[in-house]
Write an enzyme that holds these catalytic residues in place. Structure first.
Site, mmCIF file in Angstrom:
data_model
loop_
_atom_site.group_PDB
_atom_site.id
_atom_site.type_symbol
_atom_site.label_atom_id
_atom_site.label_comp_id
_atom_site.label_asym_id
_atom_site.label_seq_id
_atom_site.Cartn_x
_atom_site.Cartn_y
_atom_site.Cartn_z
ATOM 1 N N ASN A 1 -10.636 -3.369 -6.342
ATOM 2 C CA ASN A 1 -9.862 -2.375 -7.103
ATOM 3 C C ASN A 1 -10.499 -1.999 -8.449
ATOM 4 O OD1 ASN A 1 -6.550 -3.470 -5.980
ATOM 5 N ND2 ASN A 1 -7.853 -1.826 -5.197
ATOM 6 N N ASP B 1 0.835 -1.206 0.000
ATOM 7 C CA ASP B 1 0.000 0.000 0.000
ATOM 8 C C ASP B 1 0.870 1.256 0.000
ATOM 9 O OD1 ASP B 1 -2.274 1.506 0.055
ATOM 10 O OD2 ASP B 1 -2.781 1.088 2.142
HETATM 11 C C1 FPP Z 1 -1.809 0.306 -3.285
HETATM 12 O O1 FPP Z 1 -1.400 1.627 -3.479
HETATM 13 C C2 FPP Z 1 -1.349 -0.530 -4.350
HETATM 14 C C3 FPP Z 1 -2.146 -1.125 -5.294
HETATM 15 C C4 FPP Z 1 -3.608 -0.995 -5.338
HETATM 16 C C5 FPP Z 1 -1.587 -1.951 -6.341
HETATM 17 C C6 FPP Z 1 -0.353 -2.714 -6.004
HETATM 18 C C7 FPP Z 1 0.284 -2.980 -7.285
HETATM 19 C C8 FPP Z 1 1.584 -2.917 -7.551
HETATM 20 C C9 FPP Z 1 2.643 -2.680 -6.564
HETATM 21 C C10 FPP Z 1 2.039 -3.077 -8.945
HETATM 22 C C11 FPP Z 1 1.634 -4.336 -9.635
HETATM 23 C C12 FPP Z 1 2.175 -5.559 -9.006
HETATM 24 C C13 FPP Z 1 2.824 -6.541 -9.653
HETATM 25 C C14 FPP Z 1 3.097 -7.834 -8.956
HETATM 26 C C15 FPP Z 1 3.275 -6.407 -11.040
HETATM 27 P P1 FPP Z 1 -2.505 2.756 -3.544
HETATM 28 O O2 FPP Z 1 -2.672 3.138 -4.961
HETATM 29 O O3 FPP Z 1 -3.755 2.303 -2.872
HETATM 30 O O4 FPP Z 1 -1.784 3.868 -2.727
HETATM 31 P P2 FPP Z 1 -2.468 5.017 -1.865
HETATM 32 O O5 FPP Z 1 -3.265 4.356 -0.777
HETATM 33 O O6 FPP Z 1 -1.295 5.777 -1.345
HETATM 34 O O7 FPP Z 1 -3.312 5.823 -2.812
#
Ligand code: FPP
Length: 230
Positions: free
Chosen positions: A67, A19
């Site tokens: 998501n 996250d």
């Molecule tokens: C949370 O950050 C992260 C995600 C919803 C996606 C996680 C995905 C990756 C790290 C990339 C893809 C993974 C692979 C294995 C290729 P957020 O966007 O919710 O952050 P925030 O809470 O700060 O807005």
């Protein structure tokens, strides 16, 4: 047996709720997509550092069934990152004996991604350490699916449900880490977390380094696990 449940020193299976990509980007005045790209780089660093950790499995929450509610553009960015990640890193997984596993309803993703993943699963099947990626994953749904399968076989118990979970072939979950300071499970590995240790760290996911994982594993080795016993 008394004492049997105490102290299991080495973690076999760690899961991470990655996250903070969005906040990482926002702090730098960059688009969220850049935060996700840097998130993929953090994934790559961690997978490259798996061997010396001794971990048998690392499970990462890459895309939850919730998501899809994000703006289309961000969903597209995440799917494209997945495509690129598989294309660029598959050979390295094979060479480093990393077995890829996907949990969640991943067969409902775009047909080209499903085909790429099927190929990647087949090509890495002989790997020694597992990288499990949760895609279109929701813990409640996973439990409901497993319970329905157990019911169809006429025997609903903790063991028969567990045998039908997506993670049935993985070691028990030892440690669940969430980055970015949020303290919740967000529907991740709800069943598997029953006796897992939890670690919530302030680090935003793109800043997460192998050294953070090494520290977490060190701390884990010192914790005393009781599984409800004394
Ligand atoms: C949370 O950050 C992260 C995600 C919803 C996606 C996680 C995905 C990756 C790290 C990339 C893809 C993974 C692979 C294995 C290729 P957020 O966007 O919710 O952050 P925030 O809470 O700060 O807005």
């Amino acid at each position: 047996m008394k004492g049997d449940s105490l102290q299991q020193s080495r973690a076999r299976h760690v899961a991470i709720i990655m996250d903070g990509n969005g906040r990482w980007a926002k702090q730098r005045g960059l688009p969220r997509a850049v935060g996700h790209q840097r998130g993929v780089e953090a994934v790559r660093r961690l997978v490259r550092s798996l061997e010396p950790t001794g971990l048998e499995c690392l499970t990462l929450y890459a895309f939850s069934s919730e998501n899809w509610k994000r703006p289309d553009e961000e969903v597209d960015d995440l799917m494209n990152l997945m495509r690129r990640f598989i294309k660029s890193d598959l050979e390295e997984f094979v060479a480093n004996k990393v077995r890829l596993k996907i949990i969640g309803d991943w067969r409902a993703l775009a047909p080209d991604i499903v085909a790429m993943l099927e190929d990647a699963l087949a090509r890495t099947a002989e790997g020694k350490r597992t990288l499990a990626v949760a895609l279109n994953y929701g813990g409640q749904h996973e439990i409901a699916r497993a319970a329905a399968k157990a019911a169809a076989e006429g025997d609903v118990t903790i063991e028969t449900i567990a045998a039908h979970l997506d993670t049935a072939d993985l070691p028990p979950l030892d440690l669940l880490i969430r980055t970015s300071g949020e303290i919740r499970l967000s529907n991740f590995l709800l069943w598997q977390a029953a006796y897992a240790e939890m670690l919530f760290v302030e680090t935003l996911w793109p800043d997460f380094e192998p050294a953070h994982l090494a520290q977490a594993l060190d701390d884990f080795a010192r914790r005393e696990r009781r599984y409800g016993g004394r």
